[in-house]
Design a protein around this motif. Structure first.
Motif, PDB file in Angstrom:
ATOM      1  N   VAL A   1     -17.568 -82.336  74.638  1.00 46.67           N
ATOM      2  CA  VAL A   1     -18.611 -82.460  75.662  1.00 46.67           C
ATOM      3  C   VAL A   1     -19.069 -83.905  75.779  1.00 46.67           C
ATOM      4  O   VAL A   1     -19.190 -84.458  76.884  1.00 46.67           O
ATOM      5  N   LEU A   2     -19.340 -84.538  74.634  1.00 48.20           N
ATOM      6  CA  LEU A   2     -19.849 -85.913  74.642  1.00 48.20           C
ATOM      7  C   LEU A   2     -18.827 -86.874  75.235  1.00 48.20           C
ATOM      8  O   LEU A   2     -19.155 -87.703  76.099  1.00 48.20           O
ATOM      9  N   ALA A   3     -17.585 -86.769  74.784  1.00 55.41           N
ATOM     10  CA  ALA A   3     -16.551 -87.686  75.265  1.00 55.41           C
ATOM     11  C   ALA A   3     -16.301 -87.501  76.758  1.00 55.41           C
ATOM     12  O   ALA A   3     -16.201 -88.485  77.512  1.00 55.41           O
ATOM     13  N   SER A   4     -16.212 -86.261  77.199  1.00 55.99           N
ATOM     14  CA  SER A   4     -15.959 -85.999  78.609  1.00 55.99           C
ATOM     15  C   SER A   4     -17.118 -86.483  79.479  1.00 55.99           C
ATOM     16  O   SER A   4     -16.908 -87.095  80.536  1.00 55.99           O
ATOM     17  N   SER A   5     -18.347 -86.235  79.042  1.00 60.42           N
ATOM     18  CA  SER A   5     -19.518 -86.651  79.817  1.00 60.42           C
ATOM     19  C   SER A   5     -19.612 -88.168  79.910  1.00 60.42           C
ATOM     20  O   SER A   5     -19.891 -88.723  80.981  1.00 60.42           O
ATOM     21  N   LEU A   6     -19.372 -88.856  78.792  1.00 63.09           N
ATOM     22  CA  LEU A   6     -19.428 -90.325  78.808  1.00 63.09           C
ATOM     23  C   LEU A   6     -18.337 -90.902  79.708  1.00 63.09           C
ATOM     24  O   LEU A   6     -18.593 -91.817  80.503  1.00 63.09           O
TER      25      LEU A   6
ATOM     26  N   VAL B   1      -9.387-101.317  79.174  1.00 63.56           N
ATOM     27  CA  VAL B   1      -8.603-102.502  79.560  1.00 63.56           C
ATOM     28  C   VAL B   1      -8.822-102.807  81.038  1.00 63.56           C
ATOM     29  O   VAL B   1      -8.996-103.966  81.424  1.00 63.56           O
ATOM     30  N   GLY B   2      -8.826-101.773  81.875  1.00 57.28           N
ATOM     31  CA  GLY B   2      -9.084-101.990  83.294  1.00 57.28           C
ATOM     32  C   GLY B   2     -10.442-102.613  83.542  1.00 57.28           C
ATOM     33  O   GLY B   2     -10.587-103.524  84.368  1.00 57.28           O
ATOM     34  N   SER B   3     -11.462-102.152  82.808  1.00 56.18           N
ATOM     35  CA  SER B   3     -12.809-102.717  82.951  1.00 56.18           C
ATOM     36  C   SER B   3     -12.838-104.182  82.533  1.00 56.18           C
ATOM     37  O   SER B   3     -13.508-105.013  83.167  1.00 56.18           O
TER      38      SER B   3
ATOM     39  N   ALA C   1     -17.841-100.398  77.826  1.00 56.06           N
ATOM     40  CA  ALA C   1     -18.480 -99.979  76.580  1.00 56.06           C
ATOM     41  C   ALA C   1     -18.653 -98.463  76.513  1.00 56.06           C
ATOM     42  O   ALA C   1     -18.453 -97.845  75.457  1.00 56.06           O
ATOM     43  N   ILE C   2     -18.993 -97.857  77.632  1.00 51.75           N
ATOM     44  CA  ILE C   2     -19.148 -96.399  77.646  1.00 51.75           C
ATOM     45  C   ILE C   2     -17.807 -95.713  77.406  1.00 51.75           C
ATOM     46  O   ILE C   2     -17.724 -94.691  76.699  1.00 51.75           O
ATOM     47  N   GLN C   3     -16.731 -96.273  77.939  1.00 49.41           N
ATOM     48  CA  GLN C   3     -15.413 -95.695  77.703  1.00 49.41           C
ATOM     49  C   GLN C   3     -15.000 -95.837  76.235  1.00 49.41           C
ATOM     50  O   GLN C   3     -14.317 -94.968  75.677  1.00 49.41           O
ATOM     51  N   VAL C   4     -15.407 -96.930  75.583  1.00 51.18           N
ATOM     52  CA  VAL C   4     -15.146 -97.077  74.147  1.00 51.18           C
ATOM     53  C   VAL C   4     -15.845 -95.967  73.376  1.00 51.18           C
ATOM     54  O   VAL C   4     -15.257 -95.332  72.474  1.00 51.18           O
ATOM     55  N   LEU C   5     -17.118 -95.706  73.712  1.00 51.43           N
ATOM     56  CA  LEU C   5     -17.855 -94.633  73.049  1.00 51.43           C
ATOM     57  C   LEU C   5     -17.200 -93.281  73.296  1.00 51.43           C
ATOM     58  O   LEU C   5     -17.144 -92.429  72.398  1.00 51.43           O
TER      59      LEU C   5
END
Length: 423
Positions: A247-252, A318-320, A406-410
């Protein structure tokens, strides 16, 4: 020869031709549902926002709140989608989704007061929930187990096609015919198409047609992954580490994606011009189809799908960073960043159901997918506003792209934290 028996014995009679596997027809029918579901329920509201603002003169913040309300109320219906499917069946709920989408769009177009607009968001949100990600998974899953990654990638590609076709169609139709007539025509086409598809493709089950998932021979030993997990009834699912991290990973991940995509056109319009910015947005969608299709067909049944999801988040990091390196002005780096980020767009939708298949018992999979989808939708409903504030209070685009990365890293870390012990 005289005395010979000219009647063919049963052993040499031609064998009955096996029925063609029905599952792929279901997957393509689900693809069509996704075209309409995303084209109207996901890509439509940003266009509706502009149309309502122009027609009624209501402030942008008010109509923007209606868009957020559409997604939040949709999340409520998504969370309850498995119960609706059990009670009424996938075919009936899909038909209801088409009708509710039509009624909801007409409500957006005909609203004469803000309260009427917000009432319409409850109807349109319900229609979106019944034709969105969790619904597509429910249509396809009974027919596929081992081949589910390829089947879901096929069905979910309809979401990207819906954006490519219906986003410009909405703009053209509203400009030429007005919002009410456009809503009636496009919404009516959706309702009729889904009504016919649901009865033909979503009502039968594999058992009723004498078939087995993946087109395997009935009664043969299944050559597909078998879950070793015990059921998690009631609130037990919410206390499970695998579920919470999913849930956390998908939401972030969705929060970062939607936040960046919502502002992509306006960010690109400055250095590229509006026409090229529109093409760049289309390029991201094409890359989403490529990325989703490639992963769906290459992902093996035994592969750790959380690692694949973490890699997908990493690709978007990487795209970010490439977008950050562009300084918001270098067109070549902007296009490169959009392509890299876009390759991961589609997998953010298709991977969570595949992870749920691997991480939970068969009894819990549909419920887990619905709840993960609902939480992700409730999360990304606020993303455009939050990223808009970043642009408002930042002198350049650095904070915007850094935050997305940063959010994608989390998200990647959360995904890996939920990995199971070595199989």
């Amino acid at each position: 020869m005289p005395g010979s028996d000219t009647t063919a014995s049963p052993s040499v009679l031609p064998a009955a031709r096996p029925a063609r596997f029905f599952g792929w027809r279901v997957a393509w029918a689900a693809f069509t549902v996704a075209v309409f579901g995303w084209g109207i329920g996901f890509y439509g509201p940003p266009v509706f926002l502009f149309a309502v603002h122009e027609a009624r003169g209501w402030p942008i913040w008010l109509v923007s709140s209606a868009v957020t309300c559409h997604f939040l109320l949709g999340a409520f219906f998504v969370a309850n989608l498995p119960a609706l499917h059990r009670r009424f069946g996938v075919a009936a709920v899909t038909r209801a989704g088409g009708v509710l989408s039509l009624v909801g769009m007409l409500g957006w177009a005909l609203a004469q007061a803000p309260w009427q607009l917000f009432l319409a968001t409850a109807v349109s949100g319900a229609g979106w929930a019944m034709t969105g990600a969790a619904a597509i998974n429910a249509m396809v899953s009974p027919w596929f187990a081992r081949l589910r990654p390829a089947a879901l990638s096929t069905a979910y590609n309809g979401a990207s096609v819906g954006g490519i076709i219906l986003s410009p169609l909405w703009v053209f139709a509203i400009g030429a015919l007005g919002f009410p007539l456009s809503a009636a025509l496009i919404g009516g086409l959706m309702a009729v198409t889904l009504w016919l598809l649901a009865g033909r493709y979503f009502r039968p089950t594999p058992a009723e047609l004498g078939q087995a998932p993946d087109g395997d021979a009935v009664g043969a030993a299944p050559s597909r992954p078998v879950s070793r997990h015990t059921p998690l009834p009631g609130r037990a699912l919410w206390h499970n580490r695998r579920f919470v991290t999913l849930v956390l990973a998908s939401s972030l991940g969705l929060f970062a994606q939607i936040g960046l995509i919502a502002h992509m056109f306006s960010l690109m319009a400055g250095p590229m011009g509006p026409r090229m910015a529109g093409l760049a947005a289309g390029l991201a969608t094409v890359c989403a189809i490529i990325g989703r299709t490639a992963l769906g067909w290459l992902l093996s049944p035994t592969a750790d799908r959380r690692v694949a999801a973490a890699g997908n988040h990493g690709l978007q990091v990487v795209g970010s960073l490439v977008l950050l390196a562009s300084g918001g002005t270098d067109v070549v780096l902007l296009l490169a960043g959009i392509m890299l980020f876009g390759l991961g767009l589609g997998n953010a939708t298709s991977l969570p159901p595949l992870i749920a298949q691997q991480d939970f018992s068969a009894e819990d999979t549909a419920r887990a997918v619905a709840l993960v989808t609902a939480c992700g939708q409730a999360s990304y409903a606020f993303a455009p506003a939050v990223f808009g504030l970043l642009r408002e209070f930042s002198a350049n685009t650095n904070a915007f792209f850094l935050t997305a990365g940063a959010i994608q890293v989390l998200a990647a870390l959360a995904m890996l934290t939920g990995r199971q012990p070595s199989r």
